[in-house]
Design a protein around this motif. Structure first.
Motif, PDB file in Angstrom:
ATOM      1  N   ARG A  15      14.438  63.864 100.765  1.00  0.00           N
ATOM      2  CA  ARG A  15      14.834  65.258 100.562  1.00  0.00           C
ATOM      3  C   ARG A  15      15.976  65.401  99.576  1.00  0.00           C
ATOM      4  O   ARG A  15      15.983  66.291  98.734  1.00  0.00           O
ATOM      5  N   PHE A  16      16.985  64.511  99.723  1.00  0.00           N
ATOM      6  CA  PHE A  16      18.150  64.588  98.836  1.00  0.00           C
ATOM      7  C   PHE A  16      18.004  63.716  97.596  1.00  0.00           C
ATOM      8  O   PHE A  16      18.558  64.024  96.543  1.00  0.00           O
ATOM      9  N   PHE A  17      17.332  62.584  97.773  1.00  0.00           N
ATOM     10  CA  PHE A  17      17.147  61.670  96.641  1.00  0.00           C
ATOM     11  C   PHE A  17      15.646  61.380  96.477  1.00  0.00           C
ATOM     12  O   PHE A  17      15.143  60.347  96.926  1.00  0.00           O
ATOM     13  N   PRO A  18      14.886  62.309  95.888  1.00  0.00           N
ATOM     14  CA  PRO A  18      13.450  62.062  95.703  1.00  0.00           C
ATOM     15  C   PRO A  18      13.221  60.889  94.756  1.00  0.00           C
ATOM     16  O   PRO A  18      14.053  60.591  93.899  1.00  0.00           O
ATOM     17  N   GLU A  19      12.094  60.235  94.966  1.00  0.00           N
ATOM     18  CA  GLU A  19      11.771  59.071  94.127  1.00  0.00           C
ATOM     19  C   GLU A  19      11.592  59.516  92.682  1.00  0.00           C
ATOM     20  O   GLU A  19      10.965  60.523  92.377  1.00  0.00           O
ATOM     21  N   ARG A  20      12.193  58.708  91.814  1.00  0.00           N
ATOM     22  CA  ARG A  20      12.154  59.020  90.384  1.00  0.00           C
ATOM     23  C   ARG A  20      11.637  57.804  89.632  1.00  0.00           C
ATOM     24  O   ARG A  20      11.778  56.672  90.087  1.00  0.00           O
ATOM     25  N   ARG A  21      11.059  58.103  88.450  1.00  0.00           N
ATOM     26  CA  ARG A  21      10.528  57.023  87.613  1.00  0.00           C
ATOM     27  C   ARG A  21      11.130  57.162  86.222  1.00  0.00           C
ATOM     28  O   ARG A  21      11.122  58.244  85.642  1.00  0.00           O
ATOM     29  N   LEU A  22      11.555  56.032  85.717  1.00  0.00           N
ATOM     30  CA  LEU A  22      12.169  55.974  84.379  1.00  0.00           C
ATOM     31  C   LEU A  22      11.193  55.248  83.463  1.00  0.00           C
ATOM     32  O   LEU A  22      10.897  54.061  83.645  1.00  0.00           O
ATOM     33  N   PHE A  23      10.607  55.995  82.476  1.00  0.00           N
ATOM     34  CA  PHE A  23       9.609  55.430  81.564  1.00  0.00           C
ATOM     35  C   PHE A  23      10.288  54.839  80.353  1.00  0.00           C
ATOM     36  O   PHE A  23      11.180  55.459  79.761  1.00  0.00           O
ATOM     37  N   LEU A  24       9.814  53.624  80.017  1.00  0.00           N
ATOM     38  CA  LEU A  24      10.304  52.914  78.835  1.00  0.00           C
ATOM     39  C   LEU A  24       9.100  52.683  77.921  1.00  0.00           C
ATOM     40  O   LEU A  24       8.200  51.898  78.238  1.00  0.00           O
ATOM     41  N   LYS A  25       9.026  53.361  76.775  1.00  0.00           N
ATOM     42  CA  LYS A  25       7.872  53.312  75.877  1.00  0.00           C
ATOM     43  C   LYS A  25       8.231  52.578  74.603  1.00  0.00           C
ATOM     44  O   LYS A  25       9.276  52.827  74.022  1.00  0.00           O
ATOM     45  N   PHE A  32       7.497  51.572  83.200  1.00  0.00           N
ATOM     46  CA  PHE A  32       8.370  52.482  83.933  1.00  0.00           C
ATOM     47  C   PHE A  32       9.112  51.714  85.018  1.00  0.00           C
ATOM     48  O   PHE A  32       8.643  50.671  85.504  1.00  0.00           O
ATOM     49  N   ILE A  33      10.223  52.262  85.346  1.00  0.00           N
ATOM     50  CA  ILE A  33      11.039  51.690  86.445  1.00  0.00           C
ATOM     51  C   ILE A  33      11.106  52.731  87.537  1.00  0.00           C
ATOM     52  O   ILE A  33      11.500  53.878  87.308  1.00  0.00           O
ATOM     53  N   ARG A  34      10.752  52.327  88.721  1.00  0.00           N
ATOM     54  CA  ARG A  34      10.745  53.260  89.847  1.00  0.00           C
ATOM     55  C   ARG A  34      12.093  53.175  90.574  1.00  0.00           C
ATOM     56  O   ARG A  34      12.537  52.095  90.987  1.00  0.00           O
ATOM     57  N   LEU A  35      12.725  54.316  90.742  1.00  0.00           N
ATOM     58  CA  LEU A  35      14.004  54.404  91.459  1.00  0.00           C
ATOM     59  C   LEU A  35      13.725  54.991  92.827  1.00  0.00           C
ATOM     60  O   LEU A  35      13.524  56.207  92.984  1.00  0.00           O
TER      61      LEU A  35
END
Length: 436
Positions: A15-25, A32-35
Motif C-alpha cells: 500500500r505504501f511502497f508498491p512494487e516498482r520496476r526500473l528499466f535499463l535499455k 529491468f530491475i524490480r524493486l
C-alpha cells in the motif's frame, strides 16, 4: 497463522511502497530491475536513519560549539575575577606591610623616648636624694645653732642677773661690759646665721616641692608612653598569635624553638635594671621589662614567620585549578596554581634545598626543608634554578612553571608536608592574609 500475518504485512507494505520496476535499455537489449516493497522499505528506513543521524550530529556539534564559547567566556570571566582578587590581595598585603613599617618606626621612636625619659627619671631621682640629704644637713645645722643660741641666751641671762644683784665688783665693770659686748655680738651673728639657715631651709623646701611636681609630671608622661607601647605591642603580637594558631602551630613551642636556635646579631632582648644594690624593681622597671619581653616575643615571631611557608609561591597573576583533598579516588596532596609557561616560582619560606631534579609523576621537582619539620615541594616545573644544599630565603626564585611529569597542562603543583605528612597549603596562606 504466520502465512496470514506475512500476507497482511506484505499488503500493508504494498500500500505504501508498491512494487516498482526500473528499466535499463541499451541498443541491443532491454533489462529491468524490480524493486520489491521490502527493498523500498529498507532503503527508506536507511535513508531516514541517515538523515536523523545527520540532524542529531549537527545539533550536538552546535551545542558543543555554543558550550565551548560559554566555557571560554566563563573562563575569561573567572580569570578576570582571579586577577582582580589577586590585585586586591596584593594591594592589601602592601598596605599591611606599610602599616607594619609605620608601626615599627613608631615603636622605635617610642622606645627612644622611653630611654630618654628613663634617663631623666634616674637623674631626677638622684637630684631628689641629694636634695633630701642637703635638707637633712641643713636641719641638723639649724638644730645645733638653735641649741647654741639657747646656751648663749642662758649665759647672758645669768650675767645680767649677777650684774643686777651686785655680785660683780665695781673694779671689774669694764671687763663685764666688754664680755657683754662680745656676747651680744656673738648672739647677733648667731641670729643672722639662724635666719640664713631658715631661709636656706625654706628655699630647699620650695625646690623639693618643685622637684616633686616635676617628678610627678615626668611619671605621668612615662605612663602615657608606656600605655602607647603596650597598645602597640598588643596590636603587633595578637595577629601573629592568631596566624600561628590558625596554621596549627603552637605559638609557645614555636617561640621556645626559635629562642633555642637564635643566631641573629645582638641576641634576644634582655630585661633592664636601674639598681646595682640589690633593690626590688620598681613598678616602672617591671612595666618596662614586660614591654621588652613583648618586643622579644615579636622579634622571635618575625624570625619564625620567615621560616614557615606563609607566602604564596607566585607573584604574577594566577588562578587556582585544583585544591587539596580527595580526587579521582586518591589524595591530591597539594594545591595547583595555573599561569603562563615560564612564570617565576618563588620559595615560600627560608630553608635548604634537599632535592632539585626529576621525580616520577612530579616531573622537575624542587624540595625545600624548613624549620619546625616543614617541607615544601614545587612540581611540574619547566626549569630548575637552585641546587641541592643551597640555602634559600623567602622570595628567592627556585624555578619556572611548566608541564613536566604527570600533568594535563601548564601549572604549579605546590605541597606542604609536616613531619612527612601532607597538609593543606592554603591553611598557611589564609592564616597570613591578615598579617602580611
Amino acid at each position: 497463522m504466520r502465512t496470514r500475518f506475512a500476507i497482511r504485512t506484505h499488503a500493508l507494505m504494498e500500500r505504501f511502497f508498491p512494487e516498482r520496476r526500473l528499466f535499463l535499455k541499451s541498443d541491443t537489449d532491454t533489462r529491468f530491475i524490480r524493486l520489491r516493497s521490502e527493498t523500498q522499505l529498507v532503503a527508506f528506513l536507511g535513508g531516514a536513519l541517515l538523515v536523523a543521524w545527520a540532524i542529531v550530529a549537527t545539533a550536538i556539534l552546535l551545542m558543543d560549539s555554543i558550550s565551548a564559547g560559554n566555557f571560554r567566556e566563563q573562563a575569561k570571566r573567572d580569570q578576570v575575577t582571579y586577577q582582580r582578587r589577586l590585585n586586591e590581595l596584593s594591594a592589601e598585603r602592601d598596605a599591611r606591610a606599610s602599616e607594619a613599617l609605620a608601626a615599627q618606626e613608631r615603636f622605635n621612636t617610642a622606645l627612644a623616648q622611653v630611654s630618654s625619659m628613663q634617663s631623666k627619671l634616674l637623674d631626677s631621682e638622684t637630684q631628689r636624694r641629694e636634695l633630701e640629704t642637703g635638707i637633712d644637713v641643713i636641719q641638723t645645722t639649724l638644730r645645733t645653732t638653735m641649741e647654741e643660741r639657747e646656751a648663749i641666751g642662758e649665759r647672758l641671762a645669768s650675767l645680767q642677773t649677777r650684774i643686777e644683784g651686785g655680785a660683780v665688783q665695781s673694779a671689774g665693770n669694764s671687763e663685764s661690759d666688754s664680755t657683754l659686748d662680745l656676747l651680744a655680738e656673738a648672739l647677733a651673728r648667731t641670729a643672722e646665721e639662724r635666719d640664713q639657715v631658715v631661709a636656706d631651709a625654706q628655699d630647699a623646701l620650695v625646690r623639693a616641692d618643685e622637684m616633686a611636681t616635676e617628678l610627678r609630671l615626668m611619671e605621668e608622661k612615662n605612663d602615657r608612653i608606656f600605655r602607647q607601647l603596650e597598645e602597640a605591642m598588643t596590636v603587633s603580637v595578637k595577629p601573629l598569635d592568631k596566624m600561628f594558631s590558625a596554621a596549627g602551630m603552637d605559638p609557645d613551642r614555636i617561640i621556645d624553638q626559635v629562642r633555642k636556635g637564635y643566631s641573629g646579631q645582638g641576641g634576644p632582648l634582655t630585661p633592664i635594671t636601674f639598681s646595682t644594690r640589690g633593690e626590688e624593681p620598681s613598678a616602672d622597671m617591671e612595666r618596662a621589662n614586660r614591654i621588652l619581653g613583648e618586643m622579644d616575643k615579636l622579634n622571635l615571631y618575625r624570625i619564625a614567620a620567615q621560616k614557615a611557608p606563609f607566602a604564596v609561591p607566585l607573584k604574577d597573576p594566577f588562578r587556582f585549578t585544583s585544591g587539596f583533598g580527595r580526587r579521582w579516588g586518591r589524595l591530591h596532596a597539594g594545591t595547583d596554581f595555573a599561569a603562563p609557561h615560564g612564570t617565576p616560582i618563588y620559595a615560600t619560606a627560608d630553608g635548604v634545598v634537599t632535592h632539585a631534579d626529576w621525580m616520577s609523576g612530579y616531573g622537575r621537582l624542587v624540595k625545600i626543608q624548613h624549620e619546625f619539620g616543614i617541607e615544601t615541594r614545587y612540581a611540574h616545573m619547566s626549569k630548575i634554578r637552585v641546587k641541592v644544599g643551597q640555602r634559600v630565603s623567602r622570595g628567592d626564585r627556585v624555578g619556572d612553571m611548566g608541564n613536566t611529569g604527570r600533568s594535563t597542562g601548564t601549572h604549579l603543583h605546590y605541597e606542604v608536608r609536616v613531619g612527612g605528612e601532607p597538609v593543606n597549603p592554603m591553611t598557611y596562606i589564609k592564616a597570613a592574609n591578615d598579617v602580611f
